[in-house]
Design an enzyme around this catalytic site. Structure first.
Site, PDB file in Angstrom:
ATOM      1  N   LYS A  16     -64.958 -23.547  15.554  1.00  0.00           N
ATOM      2  CA  LYS A  16     -64.625 -22.202  15.073  1.00  0.00           C
ATOM      3  C   LYS A  16     -64.993 -22.050  13.596  1.00  0.00           C
ATOM      4  O   LYS A  16     -65.583 -21.060  13.203  1.00  0.00           O
ATOM      5  CB  LYS A  16     -63.127 -21.904  15.251  1.00  0.00           C
ATOM      6  CG  LYS A  16     -62.644 -22.012  16.685  1.00  0.00           C
ATOM      7  CD  LYS A  16     -61.172 -21.679  16.812  1.00  0.00           C
ATOM      8  CE  LYS A  16     -60.235 -22.645  16.100  1.00  0.00           C
ATOM      9  NZ  LYS A  16     -60.249 -24.025  16.628  1.00  0.00           N
ATOM     10  N   ARG A  92     -52.934 -17.329  18.335  1.00  0.00           N
ATOM     11  CA  ARG A  92     -52.759 -18.640  18.949  1.00  0.00           C
ATOM     12  C   ARG A  92     -51.761 -18.581  20.099  1.00  0.00           C
ATOM     13  O   ARG A  92     -51.528 -19.565  20.773  1.00  0.00           O
ATOM     14  CB  ARG A  92     -52.195 -19.604  17.899  1.00  0.00           C
ATOM     15  CG  ARG A  92     -53.281 -20.212  17.012  1.00  0.00           C
ATOM     16  CD  ARG A  92     -53.432 -21.567  17.441  1.00  0.00           C
ATOM     17  NE  ARG A  92     -53.954 -22.673  16.726  1.00  0.00           N
ATOM     18  CZ  ARG A  92     -54.799 -22.807  15.764  1.00  0.00           C
ATOM     19  NH1 ARG A  92     -55.255 -21.799  15.131  1.00  0.00           N
ATOM     20  NH2 ARG A  92     -55.201 -23.976  15.379  1.00  0.00           N
ATOM     21  N   ARG A 126     -64.254 -36.149  12.036  1.00  0.00           N
ATOM     22  CA  ARG A 126     -64.511 -35.117  11.021  1.00  0.00           C
ATOM     23  C   ARG A 126     -64.084 -35.614   9.641  1.00  0.00           C
ATOM     24  O   ARG A 126     -63.038 -36.237   9.491  1.00  0.00           O
ATOM     25  CB  ARG A 126     -63.746 -33.844  11.361  1.00  0.00           C
ATOM     26  CG  ARG A 126     -63.823 -32.807  10.243  1.00  0.00           C
ATOM     27  CD  ARG A 126     -63.326 -31.457  10.643  1.00  0.00           C
ATOM     28  NE  ARG A 126     -61.948 -31.466  11.080  1.00  0.00           N
ATOM     29  CZ  ARG A 126     -61.342 -30.404  11.599  1.00  0.00           C
ATOM     30  NH1 ARG A 126     -61.998 -29.274  11.743  1.00  0.00           N
ATOM     31  NH2 ARG A 126     -60.089 -30.478  11.980  1.00  0.00           N
ATOM     32  N   ARG A 155     -58.706 -34.953   7.223  1.00  0.00           N
ATOM     33  CA  ARG A 155     -57.569 -34.040   7.232  1.00  0.00           C
ATOM     34  C   ARG A 155     -56.338 -34.752   7.780  1.00  0.00           C
ATOM     35  O   ARG A 155     -56.452 -35.560   8.699  1.00  0.00           O
ATOM     36  CB  ARG A 155     -57.903 -32.833   8.134  1.00  0.00           C
ATOM     37  CG  ARG A 155     -57.946 -31.524   7.383  1.00  0.00           C
ATOM     38  CD  ARG A 155     -58.546 -30.429   8.194  1.00  0.00           C
ATOM     39  NE  ARG A 155     -57.721 -30.025   9.333  1.00  0.00           N
ATOM     40  CZ  ARG A 155     -57.995 -28.968  10.096  1.00  0.00           C
ATOM     41  NH1 ARG A 155     -59.046 -28.226   9.828  1.00  0.00           N
ATOM     42  NH2 ARG A 155     -57.228 -28.659  11.123  1.00  0.00           N
ATOM     43  N   ARG A 166     -52.156 -31.492  19.257  1.00  0.00           N
ATOM     44  CA  ARG A 166     -52.755 -30.160  19.044  1.00  0.00           C
ATOM     45  C   ARG A 166     -53.410 -29.663  20.334  1.00  0.00           C
ATOM     46  O   ARG A 166     -53.345 -28.484  20.660  1.00  0.00           O
ATOM     47  CB  ARG A 166     -53.784 -30.216  17.918  1.00  0.00           C
ATOM     48  CG  ARG A 166     -53.130 -30.320  16.544  1.00  0.00           C
ATOM     49  CD  ARG A 166     -54.078 -30.867  15.488  1.00  0.00           C
ATOM     50  NE  ARG A 166     -55.193 -30.009  15.195  1.00  0.00           N
ATOM     51  CZ  ARG A 166     -56.288 -30.403  14.540  1.00  0.00           C
ATOM     52  NH1 ARG A 166     -56.387 -31.656  14.107  1.00  0.00           N
ATOM     53  NH2 ARG A 166     -57.269 -29.572  14.318  1.00  0.00           N
TER      54      ARG A 166
HETATM   55  P1  AP5 Z   1     -64.933 -27.371  13.091  1.00  0.00           P
HETATM   56  O1  AP5 Z   1     -65.936 -26.279  12.935  1.00  0.00           O
HETATM   57  O2  AP5 Z   1     -64.236 -27.867  11.856  1.00  0.00           O
HETATM   58  O3  AP5 Z   1     -63.894 -26.975  14.270  1.00  0.00           O
HETATM   59  P2  AP5 Z   1     -62.664 -25.973  14.305  1.00  0.00           P
HETATM   60  O4  AP5 Z   1     -62.674 -25.350  15.660  1.00  0.00           O
HETATM   61  O5  AP5 Z   1     -62.703 -25.043  13.124  1.00  0.00           O
HETATM   62  O6  AP5 Z   1     -61.482 -27.026  14.195  1.00  0.00           O
HETATM   63  P3  AP5 Z   1     -60.086 -26.973  13.481  1.00  0.00           P
HETATM   64  O7  AP5 Z   1     -59.538 -28.371  13.530  1.00  0.00           O
HETATM   65  O8  AP5 Z   1     -60.174 -26.365  12.124  1.00  0.00           O
HETATM   66  O9  AP5 Z   1     -59.290 -26.067  14.462  1.00  0.00           O
HETATM   67  P4  AP5 Z   1     -57.800 -26.002  14.689  1.00  0.00           P
HETATM   68  O10 AP5 Z   1     -57.724 -24.726  15.441  1.00  0.00           O
HETATM   69  O11 AP5 Z   1     -57.159 -27.164  15.329  1.00  0.00           O
HETATM   70  O12 AP5 Z   1     -57.195 -26.052  13.231  1.00  0.00           O
HETATM   71  P5  AP5 Z   1     -56.786 -24.919  12.203  1.00  0.00           P
HETATM   72  O13 AP5 Z   1     -57.295 -25.347  10.879  1.00  0.00           O
HETATM   73  O14 AP5 Z   1     -57.109 -23.560  12.699  1.00  0.00           O
HETATM   74  O15 AP5 Z   1     -65.642 -28.611  13.818  1.00  0.00           O
HETATM   75  C1  AP5 Z   1     -64.941 -29.813  14.100  1.00  0.00           C
HETATM   76  C2  AP5 Z   1     -65.866 -31.033  13.933  1.00  0.00           C
HETATM   77  O16 AP5 Z   1     -66.903 -31.007  14.904  1.00  0.00           O
HETATM   78  C3  AP5 Z   1     -66.593 -31.118  12.579  1.00  0.00           C
HETATM   79  O17 AP5 Z   1     -66.690 -32.457  12.199  1.00  0.00           O
HETATM   80  C4  AP5 Z   1     -67.961 -30.497  12.849  1.00  0.00           C
HETATM   81  O18 AP5 Z   1     -68.944 -31.022  11.975  1.00  0.00           O
HETATM   82  C5  AP5 Z   1     -68.201 -30.898  14.300  1.00  0.00           C
HETATM   83  N1  AP5 Z   1     -68.906 -29.879  15.090  1.00  0.00           N
HETATM   84  C6  AP5 Z   1     -68.744 -28.520  15.038  1.00  0.00           C
HETATM   85  N2  AP5 Z   1     -69.543 -27.932  15.948  1.00  0.00           N
HETATM   86  C7  AP5 Z   1     -70.198 -28.925  16.611  1.00  0.00           C
HETATM   87  C8  AP5 Z   1     -71.155 -28.971  17.678  1.00  0.00           C
HETATM   88  N3  AP5 Z   1     -71.598 -27.839  18.244  1.00  0.00           N
HETATM   89  N4  AP5 Z   1     -71.603 -30.198  18.094  1.00  0.00           N
HETATM   90  C9  AP5 Z   1     -71.153 -31.347  17.518  1.00  0.00           C
HETATM   91  N5  AP5 Z   1     -70.244 -31.379  16.489  1.00  0.00           N
HETATM   92  C10 AP5 Z   1     -69.782 -30.187  16.049  1.00  0.00           C
HETATM   93  O19 AP5 Z   1     -55.187 -25.060  12.254  1.00  0.00           O
HETATM   94  C11 AP5 Z   1     -54.504 -26.203  11.751  1.00  0.00           C
HETATM   95  C12 AP5 Z   1     -53.003 -26.066  11.971  1.00  0.00           C
HETATM   96  O20 AP5 Z   1     -52.511 -24.871  11.321  1.00  0.00           O
HETATM   97  C13 AP5 Z   1     -52.552 -25.868  13.430  1.00  0.00           C
HETATM   98  O21 AP5 Z   1     -52.416 -27.112  14.095  1.00  0.00           O
HETATM   99  C14 AP5 Z   1     -51.198 -25.145  13.235  1.00  0.00           C
HETATM  100  O22 AP5 Z   1     -50.195 -26.033  12.824  1.00  0.00           O
HETATM  101  C15 AP5 Z   1     -51.492 -24.226  12.074  1.00  0.00           C
HETATM  102  N6  AP5 Z   1     -51.971 -22.894  12.532  1.00  0.00           N
HETATM  103  C16 AP5 Z   1     -53.235 -22.379  12.364  1.00  0.00           C
HETATM  104  N7  AP5 Z   1     -53.318 -21.136  12.905  1.00  0.00           N
HETATM  105  C17 AP5 Z   1     -52.076 -20.857  13.397  1.00  0.00           C
HETATM  106  C18 AP5 Z   1     -51.540 -19.721  14.088  1.00  0.00           C
HETATM  107  N8  AP5 Z   1     -52.305 -18.645  14.360  1.00  0.00           N
HETATM  108  N9  AP5 Z   1     -50.258 -19.777  14.470  1.00  0.00           N
HETATM  109  C19 AP5 Z   1     -49.468 -20.845  14.192  1.00  0.00           C
HETATM  110  N10 AP5 Z   1     -49.928 -21.960  13.548  1.00  0.00           N
HETATM  111  C20 AP5 Z   1     -51.218 -21.969  13.154  1.00  0.00           C
END
Ligand code: AP5
Length: 211
Positions: A16, A92, A126, A155, A166
């Protein structure tokens, strides 16, 4: 062309952030990511809300969702300052999806579809460059510069144990959001298992077609 309003959904590590950054650059819209908003507010006192813990950090480090009220407030603030956007990490759960309906219309809702074992590999490998915020992967996309490699950080929530939690939360709480938009005919699936550049070709095409 009006500034597009895009949602990018997907499991943890589905790409994402990677695809939202490209969308933000290409379509000149703000990237709003709840993960980043919360990481910037990890130690903010949230005891005024109905929350079990006093700071977002405790939820995040356990892989749990931060209470809806807190996240919705941050998203509302961010959306009120922009026209177009790419929103990553919200909604979410179905309650958040309904909150979002009251806040704004969206032009396109994309779901990056990737299987669970691939997500575990991506997240545990990552690494982030604390200086630039750029994201790397120790196997799939390591940095070329050894100086960058030396300063990379993991992270706090990318340990295997937290990643598994997660994913469990995603299955239970966020998959119903996918069904919610699918039933309304609003969801567009993108094959997220392709390389980042191939995924981007599909994402860009979908956004252009939605205009
Ligand atoms: P990356 O692009 O970083 O993936 P991402 O989907 O953005 O992953 P996140 O870990 O950021 O998502 P998340 O939803 O768990 O965490 P968030 O920060 O939103 O890619 C991942 C890896 O893969 C990288 O190393 C990249 O290089 C590689 N990659 C990417 N694309 C690729 C491909 N096509 N092929 C191969 N490799 C690839 O949330 C964190 C925490 O915040 C949550 O756990 C929760 O506690 C809280 N939170 C966030 N939003 C909410 C909400 N709406 N409500 C309540 N709590 C929330």
């Amino acid at each position: 062309m009006a500034e597009p309003r895009i949602l990018i959904l997907g499991g943890p590590g589905a790409g994402k952030g990677t695809q939202s950054r490209k969308t933000s650059e290409e379509f000149n819209v703000k990237h709003i990511t709840t993960g980043e908003l919360l990481r910037a507010n990890k130690d903010r006192d949230i005891s005024e809300f109905e929350s079990e813990y006093d700071v977002p950090r405790t939820y995040m480090d356990q892989g749990e969702l931060v209470p809806d009220e807190v996240v919705t407030l941050l998203v509302k603030e961010a959306l009120s300052q922009v026209n177009g956007f790419v929103l990553d990490g919200y909604p979410r759960n179905v309650e958040q999806a309904e909150e979002l309906n009251n806040m704004t219309d969206v032009d396109d809702i994309l779901y990056l579809d990737v299987d669970e074992e691939e997500l575990v590999q991506r997240l545990t490998g990552r690494r982030i460059d604390p200086k630039t915020g750029d994201t790397y992967h120790i196997k799939y996309s390591p940095p070329e510069d050894p100086e960058v490699e030396k300063r990379l950080e993991q992270r706090d929530d990318d340990t295997e144990e937290t990643v598994r939690e997660r994913l469990r939360v995603f299955r239970e709480t966020t998959e119903p959001v996918i069904e919610y938009y699918e039933e309304r005919g609003q969801l567009e699936r993108v094959d997220g298992k392709q390389s980042p550049d191939e995924v981007w070709v599909d994402v860009r095409k979908a956004i252009e077609n939605a205009q």
